[in-house]
Motif scaffolding. Structure first.
Motif, short mmCIF file in Angstrom:
data_model
loop_
_atom_site.label_atom_id
_atom_site.label_comp_id
_atom_site.label_asym_id
_atom_site.label_seq_id
_atom_site.Cartn_x
_atom_site.Cartn_y
_atom_site.Cartn_z
N VAL A 140 0.83 -1.21 0.00
CA VAL A 140 0.00 0.00 0.00
C VAL A 140 0.86 1.26 0.00
O VAL A 140 0.56 2.23 -0.68
N ALA A 141 1.96 1.24 0.76
CA ALA A 141 2.84 2.42 0.78
C ALA A 141 3.44 2.66 -0.60
O ALA A 141 3.51 3.80 -1.07
N GLU A 142 3.86 1.57 -1.27
CA GLU A 142 4.40 1.70 -2.63
C GLU A 142 3.33 2.25 -3.58
O GLU A 142 3.59 3.14 -4.40
N PHE A 143 2.12 1.70 -3.46
CA PHE A 143 1.00 2.19 -4.26
C PHE A 143 0.78 3.68 -4.05
O PHE A 143 0.61 4.45 -5.00
N ALA A 144 0.81 4.14 -2.80
CA ALA A 144 0.57 5.55 -2.48
C ALA A 144 1.63 6.45 -3.10
O ALA A 144 1.32 7.49 -3.68
N LEU A 145 2.89 6.04 -3.00
CA LEU A 145 3.98 6.86 -3.54
C LEU A 145 3.93 6.92 -5.06
O LEU A 145 4.18 7.96 -5.66
N LEU A 146 3.59 5.80 -5.70
CA LEU A 146 3.47 5.79 -7.16
C LEU A 146 2.33 6.69 -7.62
O LEU A 146 2.48 7.47 -8.56
N LEU A 147 1.19 6.57 -6.95
CA LEU A 147 0.03 7.37 -7.34
C LEU A 147 0.28 8.85 -7.08
O LEU A 147 -0.15 9.71 -7.86
N ASN A 148 1.00 9.16 -6.01
CA ASN A 148 1.22 10.55 -5.63
C ASN A 148 2.08 11.31 -6.65
O ASN A 148 2.11 12.53 -6.65
N THR A 149 2.78 10.56 -7.50
CA THR A 149 3.55 11.24 -8.55
C THR A 149 2.66 11.72 -9.68
O THR A 149 3.08 12.54 -10.49
N ALA A 150 1.42 11.22 -9.72
CA ALA A 150 0.52 11.56 -10.84
C ALA A 150 -0.68 12.38 -10.42
O ALA A 150 -1.23 13.13 -11.21
N VAL A 151 -1.13 12.26 -9.16
CA VAL A 151 -2.31 13.00 -8.71
C VAL A 151 -1.97 13.74 -7.42
O VAL A 151 -0.93 13.50 -6.81
N ASP A 152 -2.86 14.63 -7.00
CA ASP A 152 -2.54 15.45 -5.83
C ASP A 152 -2.62 14.64 -4.53
O ASP A 152 -3.13 13.52 -4.50
N THR A 153 -2.09 15.24 -3.48
CA THR A 153 -1.94 14.55 -2.20
C THR A 153 -3.28 14.13 -1.60
O THR A 153 -3.42 13.02 -1.06
#
Length: 399
Positions: A273-286
């Motif tokens: 989940v942490a990896e998922f969050a960091l990957l997604l955060n590069t494309a969408v806002d916090t």
């Protein structure tokens, strides 16, 4: 550009879509082809179209796919004076397009659907294999599929029946899945086939196929079915695939956490989940990333387990170095209710989290901006309750 004649586009769903598209085109001031193409390219729309493709669509030479139609509708409606809501109009015309997509196949198959199925049945019997039956159902109209399933069932070919049912998720294009599932749900005894088809589609197909099918299901109001596809996808795909899917959905203005679920679901994966969050955060806002993490854990877990896992993810993200995301997620969880703040006490006293995770979480909640935001949200919640029900609670504080 004039509306094509009925000789070019005969009466039917396809002509209705094109006619309504032309009305929007005129309301938008009949912009030129280059202007339409460049305007769509400059907007956050699902598909880009060059001027030749725009010309072919408006002249009736080519039927648009769902993404192309949505882009044109949103562009024209956005420019039109006193025009319809772009999103509502896009959803309406995409829904009609699904009917139009099946019209050509129906015309051909209705001539002799039974003959094609009978040939496939004989071939399957002689070969001892389901492949001919799978082929005769592959991406065909729901009428043909239902007739084939009925014939196979009457022969009590249970193994072939299961193989054909399982193949639907693999052989159908994303555009045709919504209509297939709708017909399966209407047919007696096939509701569970519809559910399994959606689940297998989510588990087996690509990120792009899943995003397209979810978009079309949402366009026709089947958010529960879209949720079924999403849950299956999350259960079997990698964190990078999950992050990419959420990114595509958010770009299509679909928030996964707002989808209505068809039923209570059991454990979907929670690893990475942490990896998922960091990957997604590069494309969408916090904020969207924090909502996505909360949703994904809510899919897998419930109640206190969901909150505690969120705290662990907060700590992991903080240790990795993304302070902003860790703070946003912590504020979101702690602001939900008094119970989640009690969950934090349980997390800090539990033996499951590591000392590093507990230490990181203590560091996080000690930050002044985190405390201020949580207490502000709690005060706002109390004010809302007071206005609605006359309930006033004492001030809430972090442990």
């Amino acid at each position: 550009m004039d509306m094509p004649t009925e000789e070019v586009v005969p009466p039917g769903p396809a002509r209705q879509v094109l006619s309504d598209l032309h009305k929007l085109y005129y309301l938008a001031g009949t912009p030129g082809l280059r202007e339409i193409s460049s305007g769509i390219a400059g907007m956050d729309l699902p598909a880009m179209l060059n001027r030749n493709l725009v010309s072919d669509i408006l002249s009736g030479k080519k039927q648009p796919n769902a993404l192309q139609l949505s882009s044109l509708v949103r562009f024209f409606a956005g420019r039109a004076i006193n025009g319809p809501n772009p999103e509502v109009e896009s959803n309406r015309l995409v829904s009609i397009l699904l009917d139009a997509s099946f019209a050509p196949e129906h015309a051909t198959e209705e001539e002799s659907p039974s003959a094609s199925i009978e040939t496939a049945l004989r071939e399957a019997s002689s070969r001892g294999a389901a492949e001919p039956l799978i082929r005769v159902c592959a991406d065909k109209s729901p009428v043909t599929v239902l007739l084939a399933l009925k014939e196979i069932s009457q022969r009590k070919w249970h193994r072939f029946l299961r193989q054909v049912e399982d193949s639907l998720a693999e052989t159908f294009t994303p555009a045709n899945i919504p209509a297939l599932v709708a017909e399966l749900r209407l047919a007696k005894g096939h509701t569970w086939v519809a559910e399994r088809t959606l689940s297998r589609f989510g588990a087996l197909r690509s990120v792009e196929d899943v995003a397209e099918t979810m978009r079309l299901l949402c366009a026709v109001g089947s958010t529960g079915d879209a949720s079924t596809v999403l849950h299956a996808f999350l259960r079997f795909k990698k964190p990078s695939d999950a992050a990419r899917l959420y990114e595509l959905l958010l770009r299509l203005h679909i928030a996964p956490w707002r989808l209505r679920d068809n039923r209570h679901r059991e454990n979907s994966f929670t690893s990475g989940v942490a990896e998922f969050a960091l990957l997604l955060n590069t494309a969408v806002d916090t904020e969207d990333t924090a909502m996505a993490v909360r949703h994904r854990l809510g899919v897998a877990l419930g109640g206190i387990e969901s909150s505690i896992e969120c705290f662990r993810v907060c700590a992991q993200i903080l240790e990795i170095g993304n302070d902003e995301l860790a703070e946003a997620l912590a504020v979101m969880v702690l602001s939900q209710s008094e119970r989640t703040r009690s969950d934090l006490e349980i997390f800090l006293s539990s033996e499951t989290p590591t000392d590093h995770e507990k230490g990181a979480m203590c560091t996080l909640i000690a930050r002044e901006n985190v405390r201020i935001k949580v207490e502000f949200n709690a005060a706002r919640e109390e004010l809302t309750l007071s206005k609605m029900f006359g309930i006033v609670e004492g001030p809430r504080h972090l442990p």
